[in-house]
Design a protein around this motif. Structure first.
Motif, PDB file in Angstrom:
ATOM      1  N   GLN A 350       0.828  -1.191   0.000  1.00  0.00           N
ATOM      2  CA  GLN A 350       0.000   0.000   0.000  1.00  0.00           C
ATOM      3  C   GLN A 350       0.873   1.256   0.000  1.00  0.00           C
ATOM      4  OE1 GLN A 350      -2.663  -0.222   3.327  1.00  0.00           O
ATOM      5  NE2 GLN A 350      -3.754  -2.029   2.547  1.00  0.00           N
ATOM      6  N   GLY A 351       0.426   2.245  -0.787  1.00  0.00           N
ATOM      7  CA  GLY A 351       1.157   3.503  -0.875  1.00  0.00           C
ATOM      8  C   GLY A 351       2.051   3.639  -2.080  1.00  0.00           C
ATOM      9  N   VAL A 352       2.233   2.574  -2.885  1.00  0.00           N
ATOM     10  CA  VAL A 352       3.061   2.664  -4.088  1.00  0.00           C
ATOM     11  C   VAL A 352       2.265   3.378  -5.166  1.00  0.00           C
ATOM     12  CG1 VAL A 352       4.320   1.352  -5.826  1.00  0.00           C
ATOM     13  CG2 VAL A 352       4.261   0.540  -3.468  1.00  0.00           C
ATOM     14  N   PRO A 353       2.795   4.441  -5.768  1.00  0.00           N
ATOM     15  CA  PRO A 353       2.040   5.188  -6.791  1.00  0.00           C
ATOM     16  C   PRO A 353       1.670   4.315  -7.978  1.00  0.00           C
ATOM     17  CG  PRO A 353       3.958   6.436  -6.043  1.00  0.00           C
ATOM     18  CD  PRO A 353       4.107   5.067  -5.475  1.00  0.00           C
ATOM     19  N   GLU A 389      16.893 -19.144   2.668  1.00  0.00           N
ATOM     20  CA  GLU A 389      16.656 -18.552   1.350  1.00  0.00           C
ATOM     21  C   GLU A 389      15.283 -17.893   1.287  1.00  0.00           C
ATOM     22  OE1 GLU A 389      17.233 -21.392  -1.721  1.00  0.00           O
ATOM     23  OE2 GLU A 389      19.415 -21.138  -1.745  1.00  0.00           O
ATOM     24  N   TRP A 390      14.273 -18.544   1.870  1.00  0.00           N
ATOM     25  CA  TRP A 390      12.935 -17.960   1.833  1.00  0.00           C
ATOM     26  C   TRP A 390      12.880 -16.672   2.646  1.00  0.00           C
ATOM     27  CZ3 TRP A 390       9.183 -18.781  -1.392  1.00  0.00           C
ATOM     28  CH2 TRP A 390       7.897 -18.307  -1.105  1.00  0.00           C
ATOM     29  N   GLY A 391      13.629 -16.619   3.744  1.00  0.00           N
ATOM     30  CA  GLY A 391      13.698 -15.384   4.524  1.00  0.00           C
ATOM     31  C   GLY A 391      14.386 -14.267   3.765  1.00  0.00           C
ATOM     32  N   VAL A 392      15.455 -14.602   3.030  1.00  0.00           N
ATOM     33  CA  VAL A 392      16.134 -13.597   2.208  1.00  0.00           C
ATOM     34  C   VAL A 392      15.209 -13.083   1.112  1.00  0.00           C
ATOM     35  CG1 VAL A 392      18.028 -13.257   0.577  1.00  0.00           C
ATOM     36  CG2 VAL A 392      18.434 -14.501   2.701  1.00  0.00           C
ATOM     37  N   LEU A 393      14.455 -13.979   0.492  1.00  0.00           N
ATOM     38  CA  LEU A 393      13.529 -13.573  -0.561  1.00  0.00           C
ATOM     39  C   LEU A 393      12.425 -12.675  -0.011  1.00  0.00           C
ATOM     40  CD1 LEU A 393      12.551 -13.787  -3.481  1.00  0.00           C
ATOM     41  CD2 LEU A 393      11.334 -15.881  -2.850  1.00  0.00           C
ATOM     42  N   ARG A 394      11.880 -13.006   1.132  1.00  0.00           N
ATOM     43  CA  ARG A 394      10.823 -12.196   1.717  1.00  0.00           C
ATOM     44  C   ARG A 394      11.338 -10.791   2.081  1.00  0.00           C
ATOM     45  NH1 ARG A 394       5.972 -13.409   4.016  1.00  0.00           N
ATOM     46  NH2 ARG A 394       6.403 -15.648   3.789  1.00  0.00           N
ATOM     47  N   GLU A 395      12.555 -10.732   2.613  1.00  0.00           N
ATOM     48  CA  GLU A 395      13.127  -9.432   2.969  1.00  0.00           C
ATOM     49  C   GLU A 395      13.424  -8.605   1.725  1.00  0.00           C
ATOM     50  OE1 GLU A 395      16.954  -7.652   5.502  1.00  0.00           O
ATOM     51  OE2 GLU A 395      16.606  -9.825   5.336  1.00  0.00           O
ATOM     52  N   TRP A 396      13.916  -9.268   0.675  1.00  0.00           N
ATOM     53  CA  TRP A 396      14.240  -8.558  -0.560  1.00  0.00           C
ATOM     54  C   TRP A 396      12.971  -8.014  -1.213  1.00  0.00           C
ATOM     55  CZ3 TRP A 396      13.781  -8.550  -5.919  1.00  0.00           C
ATOM     56  CH2 TRP A 396      14.782  -7.885  -6.622  1.00  0.00           C
ATOM     57  N   VAL A 397      11.904  -8.787  -1.189  1.00  0.00           N
ATOM     58  CA  VAL A 397      10.633  -8.339  -1.759  1.00  0.00           C
ATOM     59  C   VAL A 397      10.089  -7.150  -0.974  1.00  0.00           C
ATOM     60  CG1 VAL A 397       8.229  -9.008  -2.102  1.00  0.00           C
ATOM     61  CG2 VAL A 397      10.048 -10.560  -2.790  1.00  0.00           C
ATOM     62  N   GLY A 398      10.197  -7.195   0.356  1.00  0.00           N
ATOM     63  CA  GLY A 398       9.713  -6.083   1.165  1.00  0.00           C
ATOM     64  C   GLY A 398      10.487  -4.802   0.948  1.00  0.00           C
ATOM     65  N   SER A 399      11.790  -4.913   0.660  1.00  0.00           N
ATOM     66  CA  SER A 399      12.587  -3.709   0.403  1.00  0.00           C
ATOM     67  C   SER A 399      12.291  -3.078  -0.942  1.00  0.00           C
ATOM     68  CB  SER A 399      14.083  -4.050   0.485  1.00  0.00           C
ATOM     69  OG  SER A 399      14.452  -4.974  -0.534  1.00  0.00           O
ATOM     70  N   ARG A 400      11.583  -3.789  -1.818  1.00  0.00           N
ATOM     71  CA  ARG A 400      11.257  -3.264  -3.145  1.00  0.00           C
ATOM     72  C   ARG A 400       9.833  -2.709  -3.215  1.00  0.00           C
ATOM     73  NH1 ARG A 400      15.514  -2.183  -5.783  1.00  0.00           N
ATOM     74  NH2 ARG A 400      14.231  -2.155  -7.660  1.00  0.00           N
ATOM     75  N   GLY A 401       9.182  -2.524  -2.068  1.00  0.00           N
ATOM     76  CA  GLY A 401       7.825  -1.979  -2.071  1.00  0.00           C
ATOM     77  C   GLY A 401       6.771  -2.988  -2.466  1.00  0.00           C
ATOM     78  N   MET A 402       6.990  -4.252  -2.143  1.00  0.00           N
ATOM     79  CA  MET A 402       6.047  -5.309  -2.485  1.00  0.00           C
ATOM     80  C   MET A 402       5.800  -6.162  -1.256  1.00  0.00           C
ATOM     81  SD  MET A 402       7.822  -6.423  -6.085  1.00  0.00           S
ATOM     82  CE  MET A 402       8.585  -5.171  -7.130  1.00  0.00           C
ATOM     83  N   GLU A 403       4.824  -7.033  -1.360  1.00  0.00           N
ATOM     84  CA  GLU A 403       4.484  -7.947  -0.285  1.00  0.00           C
ATOM     85  C   GLU A 403       4.417  -9.368  -0.828  1.00  0.00           C
ATOM     86  OE1 GLU A 403       1.067  -6.961   1.957  1.00  0.00           O
ATOM     87  OE2 GLU A 403       1.653  -4.862   2.285  1.00  0.00           O
ATOM     88  N   LEU A 404       4.952 -10.286  -0.046  1.00  0.00           N
ATOM     89  CA  LEU A 404       4.946 -11.698  -0.407  1.00  0.00           C
ATOM     90  C   LEU A 404       3.890 -12.426   0.420  1.00  0.00           C
ATOM     91  CD1 LEU A 404       6.204 -14.095  -1.933  1.00  0.00           C
ATOM     92  CD2 LEU A 404       7.892 -14.276  -0.096  1.00  0.00           C
ATOM     93  N   ASP A 405       2.939 -13.010  -0.267  1.00  0.00           N
ATOM     94  CA  ASP A 405       1.851 -13.762   0.380  1.00  0.00           C
ATOM     95  C   ASP A 405       1.077 -12.884   1.360  1.00  0.00           C
ATOM     96  OD1 ASP A 405       2.512 -16.045  -1.023  1.00  0.00           O
ATOM     97  OD2 ASP A 405       3.811 -16.844   0.551  1.00  0.00           O
ATOM     98  N   ARG A 406       0.405 -11.876   0.819  1.00  0.00           N
ATOM     99  CA  ARG A 406      -0.458 -11.055   1.663  1.00  0.00           C
ATOM    100  C   ARG A 406      -1.588 -11.915   2.225  1.00  0.00           C
ATOM    101  NH1 ARG A 406      -3.027  -5.710  -0.887  1.00  0.00           N
ATOM    102  NH2 ARG A 406      -0.785  -5.289  -1.160  1.00  0.00           N
ATOM    103  N   LYS A 407      -1.821 -11.782   3.510  1.00  0.00           N
ATOM    104  CA  LYS A 407      -2.720 -12.699   4.197  1.00  0.00           C
ATOM    105  C   LYS A 407      -4.150 -12.606   3.664  1.00  0.00           C
ATOM    106  CE  LYS A 407      -0.083 -12.741   8.513  1.00  0.00           C
ATOM    107  NZ  LYS A 407      -0.119 -12.487   9.970  1.00  0.00           N
ATOM    108  N   GLU A 408      -4.633 -11.392   3.412  1.00  0.00           N
ATOM    109  CA  GLU A 408      -6.016 -11.272   2.971  1.00  0.00           C
ATOM    110  C   GLU A 408      -6.244 -11.794   1.547  1.00  0.00           C
ATOM    111  OE1 GLU A 408      -4.028  -7.158   2.744  1.00  0.00           O
ATOM    112  OE2 GLU A 408      -4.162  -8.861   4.134  1.00  0.00           O
ATOM    113  N   LEU A 409      -5.170 -12.084   0.824  1.00  0.00           N
ATOM    114  CA  LEU A 409      -5.300 -12.596  -0.533  1.00  0.00           C
ATOM    115  C   LEU A 409      -5.038 -14.081  -0.623  1.00  0.00           C
ATOM    116  CD1 LEU A 409      -3.531  -9.741  -2.548  1.00  0.00           C
ATOM    117  CD2 LEU A 409      -5.967 -10.048  -2.106  1.00  0.00           C
ATOM    118  N   MET A 410      -4.697 -14.741   0.478  1.00  0.00           N
ATOM    119  CA  MET A 410      -4.403 -16.156   0.459  1.00  0.00           C
ATOM    120  C   MET A 410      -5.680 -16.979   0.551  1.00  0.00           C
ATOM    121  SD  MET A 410      -1.020 -16.157   2.922  1.00  0.00           S
ATOM    122  CE  MET A 410      -0.810 -17.938   2.755  1.00  0.00           C
TER     123      MET A 410
END
Length: 414
Positions: A350-353, A389-410
């Protein structure tokens, strides 16, 4: 005196009853024996091989077949060195693109022949082909004896590794200008060899490598100009980037996949190229829109001179045309930038133009593709992944303004 009859055994009785050989029978036996002895003298007998001699003969055959294979690999290795030395024969001069394309195509053909099990320059039914079949049969009999006692100096693995190293050295040569076609062939070659580790460095070199140019007055003088990494020409083509990412995913190297995404889809040159190729026509239409609307409004006002003044009619028509086009364009822009049907596991935070979402959609899709390969395939198991590796991927995705496996969309969390 009466004779006493004694019993006779069956062996003596059979000897007495046996027919005595006549002179004719004796003559025939003598002739047949003489003929048999003459045949033995005419045809020399060969001594029967012992089991040890049979094993030695098989080892000798295996050694000869192995020598032929080693000679073929040596010839291919020499061919690779000759091809890679073509570019260095003209030191100080820019290497022609056609020559580099020819070298890379030859490398790819040699690598494909070795990987597919074919042997170039050998026709079906030739002596070399027959010796290869002999080698296969001998190897099946002897098992791994041949592989242990007669190792090859140049193996197929070392030959393929040499092709990969020589191709990388060609692109790193200072007199070589990397074009999109050369880059495409290089990525295809490294993908075929399953060695994509050099692709991020080559992509960065593609954007930053100095360009060799020859002065018009002197053909022997070469100057080097440093390009800007943010220019549109420095963008990696999308098919080449997707092919490189697929190769990294196939090798199951997460850091390599993230580096490829960073040097391709995240590069500023890629974003500028997307704006130029996809958004330039709509933006040009918006720039020309006021002039076109005013022209149409003037023509519209000429038909209603009796009911209203020309200036007023022109203003009403211009306002209506502009309002209609702007509102329809805004709705289309929001629909395009907020579409999420293509998203699987990675979504925008949320908040990404909206404009940034559209510009970086290829980056998000690439990360989504990596997450789909590293996580569980079943939707009911998503969110249960663990590991470094999954923790590194989740952190990398979060630093790019994205979310991995958003809970309300699962699944089951609506």
């Amino acid at each position: 005196m009466d004779l006493v009859r004694l019993p006779i055994c069956r062996h003596c009785l059979s000897a007495l009853r046996k027919q005595k050989p006549t002179p004719a029978i004796l003559h025939r036996r003598f002739i047949s024996a003489k003929t048999h002895n003459e045949r033995l003298r005419a045809t020399p007998t060969q001594p029967r091989k012992q089991p040890v001699q049979v094993l030695e003969s098989l080892l000798v055959a295996a050694r000869s077949a192995h020598t032929v294979s080693s000679q073929d690999l040596n010839a291919l290795h020499t061919r690779v060195l000759e091809l890679s030395s073509i570019s260095s024969s003209q030191t100080g001069k820019p290497v022609e693109e056609q020559r580099l394309l020819y070298i890379l195509e030859q490398f790819q053909a040699l690598a494909a022949d070795q990987i597919d099990g074919r042997h170039p320059k050998q026709e079906t039914g030739s002596p070399a082909r027959k010796q290869d079949h002999g080698k296969t049969a001998t190897s099946a009999l002897l098992g791994s004896v041949n592989a242990r006692h007669y190792p090859s100096f140049i193996s197929q693995a070392s030959l393929l590794n040499t092709i990969s190293e020589r191709a990388e050295a060609l692109l790193r040569h200072p007199d070589v200008f990397i074009t999109p076609q050369i880059l495409k062939l290089y990525v295809n070659l490294q993908t075929l060899l399953h060695q994509p580790s050099s692709l991020p460095d080559i992509f960065d070199l593609y954007a930053r490598k100095p360009i060799p140019t020859t002065s018009p007055g002197s053909k022997s003088t070469t100057t080097y100009t440093t390009p800007s990494p943010s220019k549109i020409n420095s963008a990696i083509p999308s098919p080449t980037a997707h092919r490189a990412l697929a190769s990294a995913i196939a090798s199951h190297d997460l850091s390599l996949a993230l580096d490829i995404i960073t040097t391709t889809f995240c590069a500023p040159a890629y974003k500028r190229a997307k704006i130029l190729r996809q958004a330039m026509i709509p933006l040009s239409g918006l720039v020309i829109l006021p002039l076109a609307a005013w022209t149409l409004s003037s023509q519209y006002a000429s038909f209603f001179q009796s009911s209203m003044s020309p200036g007023y009619a022109t203003g009403v028509a211009f306002t209506g045309i502009m309002a209609y086009v702007v509102h329809v364009s805004t709705i289309g822009y929001v629909a395009i930038t907020t579409s999420n049907d293509q998203m699987d596991r990675v979504t925008w935070a949320q908040g990404v133009p909206l404009w940034e979402r559209w510009i970086r959609e290829e980056e998000r899709a690439a990360i989504d593709r990596v997450a789909g390969k590293w996580g569980f395939e079943g939707r009911e198991q998503r969110g249960e992944e663990e590991g470094e590796e999954w923790g590194v991927l989740r952190e990398w995705v979060g630093s790019r303004g994205m979310e991995l496996d958003r809970k309300e969309l699962m699944e089951g969390m609506e």
